[in-house]
Design a protein around this motif. Sequence first.
Motif, short mmCIF file in Angstrom:
data_model
loop_
_atom_site.label_atom_id
_atom_site.label_comp_id
_atom_site.label_asym_id
_atom_site.label_seq_id
_atom_site.Cartn_x
_atom_site.Cartn_y
_atom_site.Cartn_z
N GLY A 39 0.20 -0.99 0.16
CA GLY A 39 0.29 0.04 -0.18
C GLY A 39 0.62 1.60 0.24
N ILE A 40 2.08 1.18 0.32
CA ILE A 40 3.04 2.61 0.76
C ILE A 40 3.40 2.47 -0.71
N VAL A 41 3.60 1.75 -1.28
CA VAL A 41 4.59 1.72 -2.53
C VAL A 41 3.93 1.62 -3.75
N ALA A 42 2.28 1.92 -3.24
CA ALA A 42 1.12 1.78 -4.52
C ALA A 42 0.70 3.48 -4.04
N ALA A 43 1.14 4.02 -2.86
CA ALA A 43 0.04 5.54 -2.54
C ALA A 43 1.32 6.05 -3.55
N PHE A 44 3.15 5.92 -3.24
CA PHE A 44 3.54 7.14 -3.74
C PHE A 44 3.74 6.80 -5.83
N ILE A 45 3.65 5.84 -6.48
CA ILE A 45 2.97 5.15 -7.86
C ILE A 45 1.99 5.87 -8.14
N GLY A 46 0.90 5.39 -7.44
CA GLY A 46 -0.26 5.75 -7.89
C GLY A 46 -0.52 7.79 -7.63
N THR A 47 0.67 8.45 -6.95
CA THR A 47 0.47 9.56 -6.92
C THR A 47 1.38 10.34 -7.95
N ALA A 48 2.67 9.20 -8.51
CA ALA A 48 2.82 9.63 -9.47
C ALA A 48 2.64 9.68 -11.02
N ILE A 49 1.50 8.52 -11.21
CA ILE A 49 0.88 8.49 -11.61
C ILE A 49 -0.22 10.22 -12.55
N ALA A 50 -0.22 10.22 -11.25
CA ALA A 50 -1.42 11.31 -10.92
C ALA A 50 -0.96 12.23 -11.43
N GLY A 51 0.38 12.68 -10.61
CA GLY A 51 1.07 13.93 -10.82
C GLY A 51 1.56 13.86 -12.75
N ALA A 52 1.88 12.45 -12.90
CA ALA A 52 2.17 12.25 -15.00
C ALA A 52 0.75 13.32 -15.20
N PHE A 53 -0.26 12.50 -15.25
CA PHE A 53 -1.45 12.91 -15.92
C PHE A 53 -2.01 14.54 -15.10
N GLY A 54 -1.57 14.86 -14.48
CA GLY A 54 -1.87 16.21 -14.10
C GLY A 54 -3.33 16.78 -13.45
N VAL A 55 -3.68 15.68 -12.39
CA VAL A 55 -4.68 15.21 -11.51
C VAL A 55 -4.33 15.55 -10.40
N ALA A 56 -3.29 15.49 -9.90
CA ALA A 56 -2.36 15.07 -8.03
C ALA A 56 -2.54 15.91 -7.53
N ALA A 57 -3.09 17.42 -8.20
CA ALA A 57 -3.38 18.34 -7.38
C ALA A 57 -5.00 19.58 -7.93
N THR A 58 -5.88 18.61 -7.31
CA THR A 58 -7.18 19.29 -7.44
C THR A 58 -8.20 20.24 -6.27
N GLY A 59 -8.70 21.24 -6.51
CA GLY A 59 -9.53 21.78 -5.43
C GLY A 59 -10.39 20.42 -4.77
N GLY A 60 -10.39 19.80 -3.53
CA GLY A 60 -10.98 18.94 -2.44
C GLY A 60 -10.20 18.06 -1.89
N ILE A 61 -11.18 16.67 -2.65
CA ILE A 61 -10.73 15.74 -1.99
C ILE A 61 -10.13 15.22 -4.02
#
Length: 90
Positions: A39-61
């Motif tokens: 889960g910890i590794v997946a959290a980091f990888i998922g955040t990196a993927i979201a950052g690559a797609f430009g959806v890591a920082a959105t308003g709210g959740i």
Amino acid sequence: MTVTGIITAIIIGAIIGALGRLVVPGRQNIPIWLTIVVGIVAAFIGTAIAGAFGVAATGGIDWIELLLQVAVAAVGVIVTVSLYGRRGVR
């Protein structure tokens, strides 16, 4: 990354690992500590993927980032179960 960020990643990673384990059907014969690590590794990888797609920082959740993390955790649990099960130690 700050100490607070690392601690938060560990806590969120444990939750993500549990969610990933719940998403995978059937029984998983891996220890809980291994699920947390996945889960910890997946959290980091998922955040990196979201950052690559430009959806890591959105308003709210960040629902898209959370879904990516859970999906990566589910794949990680499947891979871990298949590798851990081959050990032959019972």
